[in-house]
Design a protein around this motif. Structure first.
Motif, PDB file in Angstrom:
ATOM      1  N   ILE B 248      11.208  55.854  54.300  1.00  0.00           N
ATOM      2  CA  ILE B 248      12.157  56.946  54.562  1.00  0.00           C
ATOM      3  C   ILE B 248      12.840  56.747  55.908  1.00  0.00           C
ATOM      4  O   ILE B 248      14.061  56.919  56.036  1.00  0.00           O
ATOM      5  CB  ILE B 248      11.427  58.299  54.500  1.00  0.00           C
ATOM      6  N   PHE B 249      12.057  56.344  56.920  1.00  0.00           N
ATOM      7  CA  PHE B 249      12.681  56.167  58.240  1.00  0.00           C
ATOM      8  C   PHE B 249      13.652  55.000  58.240  1.00  0.00           C
ATOM      9  O   PHE B 249      14.693  55.038  58.912  1.00  0.00           O
ATOM     10  CB  PHE B 249      11.604  55.966  59.314  1.00  0.00           C
ATOM     11  N   ILE B 314      21.505  62.067  65.617  1.00  0.00           N
ATOM     12  CA  ILE B 314      20.106  62.275  65.228  1.00  0.00           C
ATOM     13  C   ILE B 314      19.541  61.017  64.588  1.00  0.00           C
ATOM     14  O   ILE B 314      18.438  60.564  64.918  1.00  0.00           O
ATOM     15  CB  ILE B 314      19.982  63.463  64.243  1.00  0.00           C
ATOM     16  N   MET B 315      20.311  60.425  63.684  1.00  0.00           N
ATOM     17  CA  MET B 315      19.799  59.274  62.933  1.00  0.00           C
ATOM     18  C   MET B 315      19.641  58.029  63.800  1.00  0.00           C
ATOM     19  O   MET B 315      18.770  57.195  63.548  1.00  0.00           O
ATOM     20  CB  MET B 315      20.748  58.935  61.777  1.00  0.00           C
ATOM     21  N   ILE B 316      20.482  57.908  64.826  1.00  0.00           N
ATOM     22  CA  ILE B 316      20.446  56.662  65.596  1.00  0.00           C
ATOM     23  C   ILE B 316      19.347  56.702  66.665  1.00  0.00           C
ATOM     24  O   ILE B 316      18.896  55.664  67.141  1.00  0.00           O
ATOM     25  CB  ILE B 316      21.832  56.357  66.223  1.00  0.00           C
ATOM     26  N   ARG B 321      15.026  60.605  64.600  1.00  0.00           N
ATOM     27  CA  ARG B 321      15.027  60.197  63.206  1.00  0.00           C
ATOM     28  C   ARG B 321      13.637  60.321  62.599  1.00  0.00           C
ATOM     29  O   ARG B 321      13.481  60.652  61.430  1.00  0.00           O
ATOM     30  CB  ARG B 321      15.509  58.751  63.086  1.00  0.00           C
ATOM     31  N   LYS B 322      12.618  60.058  63.425  1.00  0.00           N
ATOM     32  CA  LYS B 322      11.261  60.076  62.860  1.00  0.00           C
ATOM     33  C   LYS B 322      10.628  61.457  62.887  1.00  0.00           C
ATOM     34  O   LYS B 322       9.467  61.621  62.526  1.00  0.00           O
ATOM     35  CB  LYS B 322      10.396  59.066  63.613  1.00  0.00           C
ATOM     36  N   LEU B 327      15.373  64.927  60.839  1.00  0.00           N
ATOM     37  CA  LEU B 327      15.850  63.992  59.822  1.00  0.00           C
ATOM     38  C   LEU B 327      16.486  64.749  58.656  1.00  0.00           C
ATOM     39  O   LEU B 327      17.598  64.456  58.213  1.00  0.00           O
ATOM     40  CB  LEU B 327      14.689  63.136  59.323  1.00  0.00           C
ATOM     41  N   ASN B 328      15.777  65.759  58.159  1.00  0.00           N
ATOM     42  CA  ASN B 328      16.288  66.495  57.006  1.00  0.00           C
ATOM     43  C   ASN B 328      17.547  67.274  57.348  1.00  0.00           C
ATOM     44  O   ASN B 328      18.471  67.367  56.547  1.00  0.00           O
ATOM     45  CB  ASN B 328      15.206  67.438  56.464  1.00  0.00           C
ATOM     46  N   LEU B 329      17.571  67.828  58.564  1.00  0.00           N
ATOM     47  CA  LEU B 329      18.784  68.521  58.997  1.00  0.00           C
ATOM     48  C   LEU B 329      19.961  67.556  58.996  1.00  0.00           C
ATOM     49  O   LEU B 329      21.043  67.871  58.490  1.00  0.00           O
ATOM     50  CB  LEU B 329      18.578  69.106  60.403  1.00  0.00           C
ATOM     51  N   ALA B 330      19.717  66.360  59.556  1.00  0.00           N
ATOM     52  CA  ALA B 330      20.789  65.368  59.614  1.00  0.00           C
ATOM     53  C   ALA B 330      21.253  64.971  58.217  1.00  0.00           C
ATOM     54  O   ALA B 330      22.451  64.795  57.986  1.00  0.00           O
ATOM     55  CB  ALA B 330      20.320  64.139  60.381  1.00  0.00           C
TER      56      ALA B 330
END
Lengths: 318, 406
Positions: B248-249, B314-316, B321-322, B327-330
């Motif tokens: 997932i990550f 957030i993802m970068i 991200r972890k 993560l889910n918000l992003a």
């Protein structure tokens, strides 16, 4: 029949807003229902998905694939249906192109006064829906002298009198391009260029995807968003299969150089009605034609020529 | 035949028996679908005039949703590449779930396109042999070919894997791998063809850009995997399927790069139009600033940009991200952001201003919105049902009666 300059009953983009549009839509929906009921006996018929007229009609082939006999049957069926619906003796012809002819149009921008008589003559001749939707093949653009930037144009001009000082007028309709992007776009070849240069639509073959409308750089095409409203008393019974026969909802339509007239040696309605002689039409292959003369002696140009669509519609300042 | 009936009866049991959450979810979707279908019957009765589309803007949110969902369908299968490279094993599960998502997304695409037609009953005009198919000249004909081929591919591979598993057999990878490998260029092809549909015609300056196809692929990689990350978490918490956190990550990381590319391509487009400052700027001006007093899309597009940029950040950042909350918000932000960008943010400026310079503002009607929601509901129903059968087969809970579970 002389017509006074009419106002075009579409939304003026300068004052429109989303709320107005939604209100208008509600009002139009109510109005349409009432109008629809009123016109029910006068030729407006539900023509959509749930009302396929006959199995024959549904299974009809593309016009170009029909044999002579099949065409004759289809035309007879249509004449019967339209005559019943409109209470007139409706003829649906399939007049072939005249050999060797290439229709061309020339419009004198020095003469056009923006009266829009051509717009309404076209609507009358070609049996277009009068409302919901209101279909008009010709759009007359008003420009300020000194510019030909389409974004600076205004098609909703409504002064007391035309022409207005410091403005000029450019009517635009289907340009009947030699390299028509709409013909390339159609996934089922419901639209094509005939031998005499006219770009036509087989209304019974069109599935209404509107890709051709996205492809056209000249806004040449209109769509029947709802069942067309054509009052029986205004219906022109002299029709052509590829031209002005009554259409159904959900199909694209456009100027056909009045195919029902031009293939019989007559002028399109817009050419005839123009009070100042701005519109010229004829066969480019005929060395004695007006359009040939204009092409050879006047400074003609085409709009959006850089798109290389090769319109058969020329403009000039005569 | 008896074999298949037995299987069918088994699936019926699976589909109709579930947790309270499952029932609630399905009931919710069925209600939305029913409303959508009721709205569609109104459209069939009165014609497309019930929508907000008119001659100036002749495509609207139906085609907008279609474009977005082709991206989701493509990305779902593109997961095969990272799954294989990063050895997420079991790759089979991830490929399977991705392909089932692709099937649902393609079904939604087909529904959106059909509901947008003036005469859907004339669909047979498209079938070569019966009708006339303007292939290869018409880009729409290419779309019909690749979408149907992709649907067939994404039905055949999972069905084969699942049918074998149901019989307690392993799939024959010698046959299977070529199909799985082929699904990667197939996925790229569906979205490229859709992009080419738009970029084909100079009449629409906003679309007539070479950058369109790369942008489509980049944003597809943002939208599809975002949905999958959320779906994976739901699946692993409600079923016996095990999906590693690392997988997932890693998906999140890939999404980050994809969004980075997407934002870079956006900046490239914006620079080119604003700096060159020709008439072709008008659609972009309409989108970002409004034109001649019309600014309906402006709040929408800036929301999308805000969502996309925030999600990208957030993802970068690995720490964020972890963290599953971030993560889910992003993922949600990105899904919505890309939907706006590729749906209304792509279709409407293509038509505004019109080729002859008119600015006519489109907005969807209630009927249009209800039909769109109905189609989304049907797509989610299809996805849920597919999973409800596929997962028990994969985990060994649903087997041909009489066979020992291997």
């Amino acid at each position: 029949m002389s017509k006074d300059k009419k106002t075009v009953t579409t939304v003026n983009p300068r004052t429109a807003s989303r709320r107005k549009f939604m209100k208008g839509l509600a009002g139009t929906a109510i109005g349409a229902t009432l109008a629809g009921k009123a016109m029910a006996s006068a030729g407006s018929k539900k023509s959509g998905f749930l009302t396929i007229n006959s199995l024959e009609e549904y299974l009809q082939k593309n016009y170009r694939e029909m044999t002579k006999e099949e065409k004759a049957q289809v035309l007879a069926r249509m004449e019967k249906e339209y005559s019943e619906r409109y209470g007139k003796d409706v003829k649906v012809k399939d007049t072939e192109p005249i050999d060797g002819v290439k229709f061309t149009y020339a419009l004198d921008l020095n003469r056009c006064i923006g009266c829009r008589r051509c717009v309404y003559a076209c609507v009358d001749e070609n049996n277009q829906s009068r409302e919901n939707p209101q279909v008009q093949y010709i759009k007359v653009l008003q420009f300020e002298n000194g510019t030909m930037d389409f974004e600076e144009s205004n098609r909703y001009y409504n002064p007391e009198q035309v022409p207005e000082e410091g403005k000029y007028y450019m009517p635009v309709q289907c340009q009947h391009c030699e390299k028509a992007p709409c013909v390339k776009a159609c996934p089922i070849k419901a639209t094509w260029t005939e031998d005499d240069g006219i770009v036509v639509v087989d209304y019974n073959w069109c599935i209404g995807c509107r890709y051709c409308m996205a492809a056209c750089p000249y806004e040449g095409r209109s769509f029947n968003w709802g069942d067309p409203h054509l009052p029986a008393e205004e219906m022109n019974p002299n029709t052509h299969y590829l031209g002005n026969r009554p259409r159904m909802r959900g199909v694209v339509e456009k100027c056909t150089f009045c195919i029902q007239r031009s293939r019989e040696g007559r002028y399109p309605a817009c050419v005839e009605i123009c009070p100042v002689g701005a519109r010229k039409f004829g066969d480019m292959n005929d060395p004695t034609s007006e359009v040939r003369y204009i092409f050879e002696h006047k400074r003609v140009f085409r709009i959006k020529e850089d798109l290389l669509t090769e319109p058969k519609f020329f403009y000039f300042f005569g | 035949m008896a074999n298949f009936m037995e299987f069918f009866v088994g699936t019926v049991k699976l589909v109709f028996v579930g947790s309270k959450r499952y029932y609630a979810w399905m009931a919710f979707l069925i209600v939305l679908a029913a409303i959508g279908l009721a709205a569609w019957s109104q459209q069939l009765s009165d014609g497309l005039i019930v929508t907000g589309m008119r001659d100036p803007v002749s495509w609207g949110i139906y085609i907008g949703n279609f474009t977005f969902l082709v991206g989701v369908a493509a990305a779902a299968v593109l997961l095969v590449i990272p799954a294989y490279i990063y050895k997420w094993g079991p790759i089979k599960e991830i490929v399977l779930l991705g392909e089932l998502l692709a099937v649902s997304a393609i079904c939604m695409c087909l529904m959106f396109v059909t509901f947008d037609l003036g005469h859907p009953e004339r669909f047979w005009h498209l079938i070569p042999g019966l009708g006339i198919f303007n292939f290869p000249v018409s880009m729409l004909s290419w779309d019909v070919v690749v979408l149907n081929m992709y649907l067939a591919l994404n039905l055949c591979v999972p069905v084969y894997i699942l049918w074998k598993a149901y019989h307690n057999e392993h799939p024959n990878y010698k046959i299977l791998w070529p199909f799985i490998i082929f699904s990667v260029p197939a996925a790229v092809s569906i979205h490229t063809v859709t992009a080419f549909l738009y970029s084909a015609f100079p009449a629409r300056a906003f679309w007539n850009a070479s950058i369109l196809a790369p942008r489509f692929i980049a944003s597809a990689f943002c939208s599809g995997p975002s949905f999958i990350i959320i779906a994976f978490q739901i699946i692993r918490s409600t079923t016996k399927i095990k999906i590693k956190d690392e997988a997932i990550f890693k998906l999140g990381e890939i999404i980050a790069y994809a969004m980075g590319i997407n934002l870079f391509l956006l900046i490239s487009e914006v620079f080119k139009e604003y700096y060159s400052h020709t008439v072709h700027l008008a659609p972009m001006e309409y989108l970002f600033q409004g034109l001649h007093g019309h600014n309906g899309l402006v709040p929408l597009i800036w929301t999308a940009i805000a969502l996309n940029v925030s999600a990208f950040i957030i993802m970068i950042v690995p720490k964020l991200r972890k963290n599953f909350k971030f993560l889910n918000l992003a993922c949600v932000m990105m899904f919505i952001g890309v939907w706006i960008e590729k749906g209304p943010g792509l279709i409407i400026p293509g038509f505004t201003p019109t080729p002859l310079g008119e600015v006519w503002e489109y907005s969807p009607t209630t009927t249009e919105v209800l039909i769109s929601m109905g189609i989304w509901a049907i797509g989610l129903i299809i996805f849920t049902l597919l999973l409800k059968v596929a997962i028990p087969i994969e985990t060994g809970e649903f087997r041909k009666p009489g066979l020992e579970n291997k």
